[in-house]
Design a protein around this motif. Structure first.
Motif, PDB file in Angstrom:
ATOM      1  N   ASN A   9      19.194  23.470 -12.641  1.00 37.02           N
ATOM      2  CA  ASN A   9      19.040  25.037 -12.349  1.00 37.02           C
ATOM      3  C   ASN A   9      20.468  25.564 -13.064  1.00 37.02           C
ATOM      4  OD1 ASN A   9      16.601  24.566 -11.420  1.00 37.02           O
ATOM      5  ND2 ASN A   9      16.766  25.439  -9.478  1.00 37.02           N
ATOM      6  N   ARG A  10      20.421  26.783 -13.460  1.00 35.65           N
ATOM      7  CA  ARG A  10      21.686  27.494 -13.906  1.00 35.65           C
ATOM      8  C   ARG A  10      22.364  27.720 -12.682  1.00 35.65           C
ATOM      9  NH1 ARG A  10      17.748  28.425 -17.176  1.00 35.65           N
ATOM     10  NH2 ARG A  10      18.379  28.633 -19.309  1.00 35.65           N
ATOM     11  N   GLN A  44      15.893  38.066 -16.018  1.00 42.85           N
ATOM     12  CA  GLN A  44      16.160  36.677 -16.276  1.00 42.85           C
ATOM     13  C   GLN A  44      15.649  35.800 -17.651  1.00 42.85           C
ATOM     14  OE1 GLN A  44      14.468  34.482 -13.118  1.00 42.85           O
ATOM     15  NE2 GLN A  44      14.893  35.899 -11.474  1.00 42.85           N
ATOM     16  N   TYR A  45      14.881  36.619 -18.342  1.00 42.93           N
ATOM     17  CA  TYR A  45      14.491  36.324 -19.534  1.00 42.93           C
ATOM     18  C   TYR A  45      15.613  36.650 -20.648  1.00 42.93           C
ATOM     19  CZ  TYR A  45       9.625  37.081 -17.841  1.00 42.93           C
ATOM     20  OH  TYR A  45       8.358  37.036 -17.211  1.00 42.93           O
ATOM     21  N   ILE A  88      20.329  32.479 -11.218  1.00 38.23           N
ATOM     22  CA  ILE A  88      20.038  33.317 -12.192  1.00 38.23           C
ATOM     23  C   ILE A  88      19.322  34.417 -11.962  1.00 38.23           C
ATOM     24  CG2 ILE A  88      17.351  32.552 -12.641  1.00 38.23           C
ATOM     25  CD1 ILE A  88      18.162  32.775 -15.879  1.00 38.23           C
ATOM     26  N   ARG A 124      18.216  34.146 -20.086  1.00 40.12           N
ATOM     27  CA  ARG A 124      18.119  32.793 -20.745  1.00 40.12           C
ATOM     28  C   ARG A 124      17.957  32.916 -22.257  1.00 40.12           C
ATOM     29  NH1 ARG A 124      13.625  32.711 -17.060  1.00 40.12           N
ATOM     30  NH2 ARG A 124      14.230  31.940 -15.018  1.00 40.12           N
ATOM     31  N   TYR A 125      17.568  33.827 -22.700  1.00 41.40           N
ATOM     32  CA  TYR A 125      17.626  34.048 -24.165  1.00 41.40           C
ATOM     33  C   TYR A 125      18.937  34.213 -24.750  1.00 41.40           C
ATOM     34  CZ  TYR A 125      17.241  37.475 -28.325  1.00 41.40           C
ATOM     35  OH  TYR A 125      17.682  37.967 -29.491  1.00 41.40           O
ATOM     36  N   GLU A 165      21.507  32.644 -23.590  1.00 40.98           N
ATOM     37  CA  GLU A 165      22.154  31.481 -23.585  1.00 40.98           C
ATOM     38  C   GLU A 165      21.353  30.653 -24.764  1.00 40.98           C
ATOM     39  OE1 GLU A 165      21.519  28.988 -20.156  1.00 40.98           O
ATOM     40  OE2 GLU A 165      23.080  27.383 -20.838  1.00 40.98           O
ATOM     41  N   ARG A 166      20.255  30.778 -24.928  1.00 36.77           N
ATOM     42  CA  ARG A 166      19.634  30.080 -26.055  1.00 36.77           C
ATOM     43  C   ARG A 166      20.068  30.456 -27.515  1.00 36.77           C
ATOM     44  NH1 ARG A 166      14.321  31.639 -24.070  1.00 36.77           N
ATOM     45  NH2 ARG A 166      13.990  33.009 -25.901  1.00 36.77           N
ATOM     46  N   ARG A 225      24.898  23.443 -14.695  1.00 39.30           N
ATOM     47  CA  ARG A 225      23.961  23.490 -14.147  1.00 39.30           C
ATOM     48  C   ARG A 225      23.956  22.535 -12.863  1.00 39.30           C
ATOM     49  NH1 ARG A 225      19.341  24.950 -17.363  1.00 39.30           N
ATOM     50  NH2 ARG A 225      20.277  25.714 -19.334  1.00 39.30           N
TER      51      ARG A 225
END
Lengths: 128, 128
Positions: free
Chosen positions: B38-39, B16-17, B5, B20-21, B23-24, B33
Motif C-alpha cells: 500500500n502507498r 485517489q484515482y 492514499i 494513482r494516475y 504516479e502511473r 510502499r
DNA sequence: TGTTGACTTACACTTAACTCTAAGGTCTAC
DNA sequence: GTAGACCTTAGAGTTAAGTGTAAGTCAACA
C-alpha cells in the motif's frame, strides 16, 4: 456580402473546423448562407465570436456559452438572466485572478529557492 | 509511518484515482510502499503534490509537469534547468493575469450594457 | 475543358485528463 | 468466520473540445 469562413478564421484566430463545430453545437447561432450554401459571416457574427472567445478563454465551458448565447434569441425577457450569468462569470474571473496572483508568488518563491540552491552548489564547487 | 492514499486525497483535494494516475504517468515520483504494497505518502510527497497542483491550476499541462518533476531526480546538474522552466511558467502566469484582467473589464462593460438595455425596456413598459 | 482551390456535410478520430470497474488482497470488529 | 473498510492493479470508459477525412459542389483561370 459578408465574410467567408476563411476570413473569419483569420480574424478570430479560430480554425475553420472550430467555427463549424461551434455552429453545429449551437455555440454560434446559425450563420447566414450565400446562394451556394457557403457561410456568409457579418460584423455582428464577428462581434459575437469575440465575446465567445472572451468567455471561453476565461474558462467558461462551451455548454455554458451555448446556454448564454441561446438566451439572446429570446429577446428582452432574457436580458436580466443574461446579465446574471455574466455577473456570475465575472465573479469567477476575479477569483481566478486572485488565485493566479497567489500562485505567481509561490512560483516566484520556488524560483528564488532554486537560485539559492544553485549558488550553494557553486560555492561548494569552488571550495573543492 | 506515512499517510494513506485516502488521507492524501483529503489533504490535497485530488481524488485517489488522480493520485494513482499521476504516479502511473510519472507526474508524481514513485511513492513508497508499506509491507502490504500500500502507498505510504510522506510530507515531502505532500509538498510536491502541492507544487504540482499549483503548476496544474495555473495551466501547465501534465506532460510539462512530468518533465519538470523528472529533473528533480537528476540532482544539482538540473537545478538551473528547473529554474528556467519555472521562470518560463511565471511569465505565462503573468500574461494570463493581464489577459484575465482585460477580459474582466470587457465582461464588466457587457454587464453595464445589458443593464442599460433592461432599463430602457422598463421605461418603454411604463410609457405603454 | 479540366484542374485548382474554397467551400459544403457527415462522421470518425484524437488528445488530455481523468474516472470507473473488476477482481482480488489484508486487517479489524463483532 | 465473516462482513466491512481499506487497499492493490490492469484496463476500459468518459468528457470536453476540437481535428481530420471523405465525398461532393461550384467558380475561376490557363
Amino acid at each position: 456580402m459578408g465574410y467567408s469562413i476563411k476570413t473569419i478564421s483569420q480574424k478570430s484566430g479560430l480554425s475553420q473546423y472550430t467555427l463549424r463545430y461551434y455552429e453545429r453545437e449551437g455555440v454560434l447561432p446559425e450563420v447566414a448562407r450565400d446562394e451556394h450554401g457557403n457561410r456568409c459571416f457579418h460584423d455582428e457574427d464577428l462581434e459575437l465570436i469575440s465575446l465567445i472567445c472572451c468567455l471561453k478563454d476565461t474558462g467558461m465551458p462551451i455548454a455554458d456559452i451555448k446556454q448564454f448565447i441561446s438566451l439572446s434569441k429570446e429577446g428582452h425577457s432574457s436580458l436580466s438572466e443574461q446579465r446574471r450569468l455574466l455577473q456570475q462569470h465575472k465573479v469567477h474571473i476575479d477569483e481566478k485572478i486572485k488565485f493566479f496572483q497567489t500562485f505567481a508568488e509561490k512560483v516566484e518563491h520556488k524560483i528564488a529557492y532554486f537560485a539559492s540552491l544553485e549558488e550553494q552548489a557553486e560555492t561548494e564547487n569552488n571550495e573543492a
